[in-house]
Design an enzyme around this catalytic site. Sequence first.
Site, PDB file in Angstrom:
ATOM      1  N   ASP A   1     -42.542 -48.681 -59.160  1.00 42.71           N
ATOM      2  CA  ASP A   1     -43.941 -48.506 -58.788  1.00 42.71           C
ATOM      3  C   ASP A   1     -44.774 -49.078 -59.931  1.00 42.71           C
ATOM      4  O   ASP A   1     -44.263 -49.345 -61.022  1.00 42.71           O
ATOM      5  CB  ASP A   1     -44.218 -47.013 -58.587  1.00 42.71           C
TER       6      ASP A   1
ATOM      7  N   ASP B   1     -48.893 -48.419 -60.662  1.00 39.67           N
ATOM      8  CA  ASP B   1     -49.923 -47.551 -61.242  1.00 39.67           C
ATOM      9  C   ASP B   1     -49.356 -46.185 -61.605  1.00 39.67           C
ATOM     10  O   ASP B   1     -48.795 -45.486 -60.759  1.00 39.67           O
ATOM     11  CB  ASP B   1     -51.094 -47.390 -60.271  1.00 39.67           C
TER      12      ASP B   1
END
Length: 224
Positions: free
Chosen positions: A9, A11
């Site tokens: 991922d 953020d």
Amino acid sequence: MALKALIFDVDGTLAETEEAHRQAFNATFAAHGLDWCWSVADYTRLLKVTGGKERMAAHRAAVGHGPDDATIAAMHKEKTAAYAAILARGGLQPRPGVLRLVEQARAAGLRLAIATTTSPGNVEALSACLWGKPAGQVFDVIAAGDMVQAKKPAPDVYLLALERLGLPPGQALAFEDTLNGIRAAQGAGLKVVVTPSLYSADEDHTAANLCLPDLSGFALSDAP
């Protein structure tokens, strides 16, 4: 099956980016004369909705007024540029252990992928900030939110990453920071290492296969 790829991922996982996103949203709202101004508490709540355009639409529904969908899409492009400008000014650091793990994975011959709800532009801005090079020179595959029909917690973006890697889920490991991310990765059949971020620290992450404060002490041999 032997581990062949790591899927990250973006953020909150690679870096604590969410505060920069919040500032970029607010700057864009002000530039359009909107009376929207998201506090830290507001943004923490809105992060339960995945995707920037989707957060803006959710806020519009909550307050009962705001721009139409086409304007939201245009504003989101401006917000992405504002976010990139914040990163270009420096000051955003990778989360502990991220750079070392990426280097270790490369040395071990593993492939690297991104599975994110954020935009490709944001991925490029963060890659330039953290590595000083385009994302395509760091990651073999980039799967972003607008490339799939449904965003996290749906598994679509992870399924796309696996498809582009050409690997079954048993040969890859996901890295996340949120409950939505855990659900998305596990929905695609992946095991997940979670490192809660500042904006997701209040969530229950016990569903993850491994939960760590950060990646500073993580080695490939620790993979669940």
